[in-house]
Write an enzyme that holds these catalytic residues in place. Structure first.
Site, mmCIF file in Angstrom:
data_model
loop_
_atom_site.group_PDB
_atom_site.id
_atom_site.type_symbol
_atom_site.label_atom_id
_atom_site.label_comp_id
_atom_site.label_asym_id
_atom_site.label_seq_id
_atom_site.Cartn_x
_atom_site.Cartn_y
_atom_site.Cartn_z
ATOM 1 N N LYS A 186 0.826 -1.216 0.000
ATOM 2 C CA LYS A 186 0.000 0.000 0.000
ATOM 3 C C LYS A 186 0.864 1.271 0.000
ATOM 4 C CE LYS A 186 -3.974 -2.134 2.279
ATOM 5 N NZ LYS A 186 -4.995 -1.970 3.339
ATOM 6 N N ASN B 174 -2.059 0.128 6.812
ATOM 7 C CA ASN B 174 -1.564 -1.154 7.335
ATOM 8 C C ASN B 174 -0.662 -1.910 6.348
ATOM 9 O OD1 ASN B 174 -3.576 -1.913 5.605
ATOM 10 N ND2 ASN B 174 -4.682 -3.224 7.049
#
Ligand code: CMP
Length: 141
Positions: A11, A114
């Site tokens: 991410k 996360n």
């Protein structure tokens, strides 16, 4: 146990932090074959389509905005039992609850930021792989 493919994403928080190489190294050391990989910059609508299953959740808008903050790296991982094994390597969604030695324990900073994503089931993996990759981009070895 059967050979499976799952969709993983490094991410934007982890890419921006310069952790992509370390995460990819853990993936390879764990024995996954990377059969497709690219770096992309998602729009809000790209993220909203990917996370459509979460559209009624209170964190949906914030999650989609977070996923557009910088480039991310979707990839397809192949291994025996890949879906569950990748989820085990990632650790719990909330890094506070993630086990020692997991990627989220070591690289995530919040339940939203996360570090990595992984498909949660075979049907989800099929949708998520197709969302980012055409069959021509999947390199079986
Ligand atoms: P991921 O595994 O990509 O699946 C959905 C994502 O939503 C999750 O990781 C987190 O980034 C985010 N998420 C899940 N729960 C929450 C929450 N309670 N608050 C904010 N973001 C969340």
């Amino acid at each position: 146990m059967s050979v499976e493919r799952t969709l993983a994403i490094i991410k934007p928080d982890a890419v921006t932090a310069g952790a992509a190489g370390k995460i990819l190294s853990r993936i390879e050391q764990a024995g996954f074959k990377v059969v497709a990989l690219k770096m992309i910059q998602m729009s809000f609508d790209d993220a909203a389509g990917f996370y459509a299953v979460h559209r009624e959740r209170p964190f949906f808008k914030s999650l989609c905005t977070f996923m557009t903050q910088g480039p991310c790296i979707p990839m397809v991982l192949e291994a025996d039992d890949a879906i569950q094994r990748w989820r085990d390597l990632m650790g719990a969604t909330d890094p506070v609850k993630a086990a020692a030695g997991t990627i989220r324990k070591d690289f995530a900073t919040s339940i939203e930021a996360n570090a990595v994503h992984g498909s949660d089931a075979a049907a989800t993996a099929a949708f998520e792989i197709g969302y980012f990759f055409s069959s021509l981009e999947l390199c079986g070895r």
